[in-house]
Design an enzyme around this catalytic site. Structure first.
Site, short mmCIF file in Angstrom:
data_model
loop_
_atom_site.label_atom_id
_atom_site.label_comp_id
_atom_site.label_asym_id
_atom_site.label_seq_id
_atom_site.Cartn_x
_atom_site.Cartn_y
_atom_site.Cartn_z
N SER A 1 55.11 58.35 30.56
CA SER A 1 54.01 57.42 30.77
C SER A 1 53.52 56.89 29.43
O SER A 1 53.00 57.63 28.59
CB SER A 1 52.86 58.10 31.52
OG SER A 1 51.78 57.20 31.60
N HIS B 1 57.07 54.63 32.69
CA HIS B 1 55.98 54.56 33.66
C HIS B 1 54.81 53.82 33.01
O HIS B 1 54.34 54.22 31.94
CB HIS B 1 55.57 55.98 34.08
CG HIS B 1 54.50 56.03 35.13
ND1 HIS B 1 54.79 55.91 36.48
CD2 HIS B 1 53.16 56.18 35.03
CE1 HIS B 1 53.65 56.00 37.17
NE2 HIS B 1 52.64 56.15 36.32
N ASP C 1 50.97 52.33 33.45
CA ASP C 1 49.74 52.47 34.24
C ASP C 1 48.81 51.29 34.05
O ASP C 1 48.24 51.11 32.98
CB ASP C 1 49.02 53.75 33.80
CG ASP C 1 49.76 55.00 34.22
OD1 ASP C 1 50.04 55.13 35.43
OD2 ASP C 1 50.05 55.84 33.35
N MET D 1 45.31 49.68 35.00
CA MET D 1 43.99 50.08 35.52
C MET D 1 43.00 48.94 35.36
O MET D 1 42.98 48.29 34.32
CB MET D 1 43.47 51.29 34.73
CG MET D 1 44.41 52.47 34.74
SD MET D 1 43.74 53.78 33.71
CE MET D 1 45.07 54.98 33.82
N HIS E 1 52.71 51.22 37.88
CA HIS E 1 51.76 51.90 38.77
C HIS E 1 50.45 51.11 38.75
O HIS E 1 49.72 51.14 37.76
CB HIS E 1 51.58 53.34 38.24
CG HIS E 1 50.59 54.16 39.00
ND1 HIS E 1 50.12 55.38 38.52
CD2 HIS E 1 49.98 53.98 40.20
CE1 HIS E 1 49.28 55.89 39.40
NE2 HIS E 1 49.17 55.07 40.41
N MET F 1 46.88 50.66 39.56
CA MET F 1 45.62 51.29 39.98
C MET F 1 44.57 50.21 39.97
O MET F 1 43.66 50.18 39.15
CB MET F 1 45.28 52.43 39.01
CG MET F 1 46.14 53.67 39.23
SD MET F 1 46.11 54.79 37.84
CE MET F 1 47.39 54.07 36.84
N MET G 1 49.68 61.57 43.51
CA MET G 1 48.81 61.77 42.34
C MET G 1 48.41 63.24 42.27
O MET G 1 47.82 63.77 43.21
CB MET G 1 47.56 60.90 42.43
CG MET G 1 47.79 59.40 42.32
SD MET G 1 48.72 58.90 40.86
CE MET G 1 47.73 59.55 39.52
N ASP H 1 52.69 62.43 39.59
CA ASP H 1 52.04 61.76 38.46
C ASP H 1 50.71 62.43 38.11
O ASP H 1 49.77 62.39 38.90
CB ASP H 1 51.81 60.29 38.83
CG ASP H 1 51.28 59.48 37.66
OD1 ASP H 1 51.24 59.98 36.53
OD2 ASP H 1 50.92 58.30 37.90
C1 DX5 Z 1 46.79 58.65 35.55
C2 DX5 Z 1 48.08 57.92 35.35
C3 DX5 Z 1 49.18 58.78 34.83
C4 DX5 Z 1 48.95 59.30 33.44
C5 DX5 Z 1 49.65 60.63 33.33
O1 DX5 Z 1 45.88 57.82 36.18
O2 DX5 Z 1 48.52 57.38 36.58
O3 DX5 Z 1 50.43 58.11 34.88
O4 DX5 Z 1 49.41 58.44 32.44
O5 DX5 Z 1 49.28 61.22 32.14
P1 DX5 Z 1 49.47 62.78 31.88
O6 DX5 Z 1 50.94 63.08 32.03
O7 DX5 Z 1 48.98 62.94 30.47
O8 DX5 Z 1 48.64 63.52 32.89
ZN ZN Z 2 50.62 56.62 36.68
#
Ligand code: DX5
Ligand code: ZN
Length: 223
Positions: free
Chosen positions: A8, A33, A35, A37, A66, A68, A137, A175
């Protein structure tokens, strides 16, 4: 086939993003990956298609995006154009999930559905065959570096049973809080894609962390 590793990028050092992407390019990791947000679906804001487009130019592996965000259906085509190979939306953000999955597939991307820790896997039983990937998650989404929620393990088993009973090809991605300390248990429960941010990018030796995570269990786990 072996399980997949998806570092990630959220945990990368963005002052040297190119080096951080190239580092993973040189390893056996399978996907990046990414993220996204929006500060509404989750209490944090990260990056969007502009950064994904830049990463696409540097990455030699598929991009697992991903989302969010609320109303993800408004942006699916733009994320695909930015370079997403897998597009995952949240169950909790999609009142018309079946339609959104078809929309993702129409772009040529693989369609993923993420479930928050409190969302039970049985809610997917009427459309599991349509989903390419379910992202469970194992932390509350919004931040990297959080503690793994143990209840995810029985959820993986339930989801594996649902997928196998239906003879579906859906992949199970985990994740949040994933690292060498729990990777084997997740794979044994039936996962096949491990997302790892901090445990890779914040490791003393990220390449070694990836190769150790990739070599767990040899070929004995699920595709
Ligand atoms: C959290 C994200 C994850 C995050 C994981 O909201 O969706 O993908 O980057 O990070 P670690 O592996 O540090 O928990
Ligand atoms: Zn993620």
């Amino acid at each position: 086939m072996k399980h997949l590793i998806a570092p990630s990028v959220l945990a990368a050092d963005f002052t040297k993003l190119q080096a951080e992407i190239e580092l993973v390019n040189q390893t056996q990791a399978d996907w990046f990956h990414l993220d996204v947000m929006d500060g509404r679906f989750v209490p944090n804001i990260s990056f969007g298609m502009f950064i994904i487009k830049a990463i696409k130019k540097m990455a030699t592996k598929p991009l697992d995006v991903h989302l969010m965000i609320v109303e993800p259906e408004k942006y699916i085509e733009q994320f695909r154009e930015a370079g997403a190979d897998v597009i995952t939306v949240h169950y909790e953000a999609c009142p018309h999930l079946h339609r959104t999955i078809q929309q993702i597939k129409a772009t040529g991307a693989k369609a993923g559905v993420a479930l928050n820790p409190h969302t039970p896997v049985h809610l997917l039983e009427d459309l599991i065959e349509d989903i390419d990937l379910v992202c469970l998650m194992s932390v509350n989404p919004g931040f990297g570096g959080q503690k793994f929620i143990y209840q995810t393990i029985p959820k993986i088993r339930k989801l594996r049973e649902l997928i196998d009973t239906r003879n579906a090809a859906t992949m199970i991605e985990i994740d949040g809080g994933v690292g060498l300390q729990n990777a084997e248990a997740l794979l044994q429960a039936g996962a096949n894609v491990l997302v790892a941010g901090s445990s890779i990018y914040k490791a003393t030796n990220p390449k070694e962390a990836i190769s150790r995570m990739k070599s767990i269990g040899k070929d004995t786990f699920y595709v």
